[in-house]
Design an enzyme around this catalytic site. Sequence first.
Site, PDB file in Angstrom:
ATOM      1  CB  ALA A  51      -6.964   4.391   0.014  1.00 26.51           C
ATOM      2  CB  VAL A  73      -8.338  -1.924   1.127  1.00 28.76           C
ATOM      3  CG1 VAL A  73      -9.621  -2.725   0.918  1.00 28.76           C
ATOM      4  CG2 VAL A  73      -8.150  -0.919  -0.006  1.00 28.76           C
ATOM      5  CG  ASP A  77      -2.904   4.034 -12.757  1.00 29.49           C
ATOM      6  OD1 ASP A  77      -1.773   3.715 -13.161  1.00 29.49           O
ATOM      7  OD2 ASP A  77      -3.198   4.095 -11.552  1.00 29.49           O
TER       8      ASP A  77
END
Length: 212
Positions: free
Chosen positions: A46, A48, A140
Amino acid sequence: MRHNTELLQSYDALAKSVVFVPDNQGVSLVNYNKVELTPIGHGRSAYVFKIRRSSKVLKVFYPPFEDIAAKEAEIYQKLKGISYYPTLYDFGENYLVIDHIEGLTLFECLVHGRKMNERHVEQIDEALGMARERGLNPSDIHLHNIIITPTDEVKLIDVARFRQEKFCTQWEDIKAVFFKYYIKKYFPKKWPARVLYFIAALYKKNLLTRFY
């Protein structure tokens, strides 16, 4: 009610203004609403953007990761009310709107020589413990998704993998290195980014376990 509806529609319009095209690196960002959005970072799935005149960010997932938006939104909803995590304000088929967190990631702290302490470690442990109490499995956890704010508080972002079933040792490994090496007076508190990336590559290949 009308104001809220208009606001949600504007988030959707902002997300739709973001255009990606495939390239040999995965995707490239080729367009977005330059009046309302400022790119502030991107990762494996993604981009941002800071939403101007607000304290929020728009996280837009690119192909083929769009489905992560709904999964991550559900996790943020489970974490609602826990101050260590951003608040979720809206989400759509490929985007989230959450708090903009000011501060430095742990990675940036090491690059800039901003010292970390045991209280930060305790806060991270508490944040992860509170997530577990809500039925999640924090995974993670790495140097790029933990932020120390200007008020010296800890915030965790990028929670999409908090539903993994396997036990993730990353945070326990980071904590082991912190107490075995980092807190020692002789241990350098500032590191070049390229060295940190090299260490991360060795860690992913399980070549560092004997050191901690």
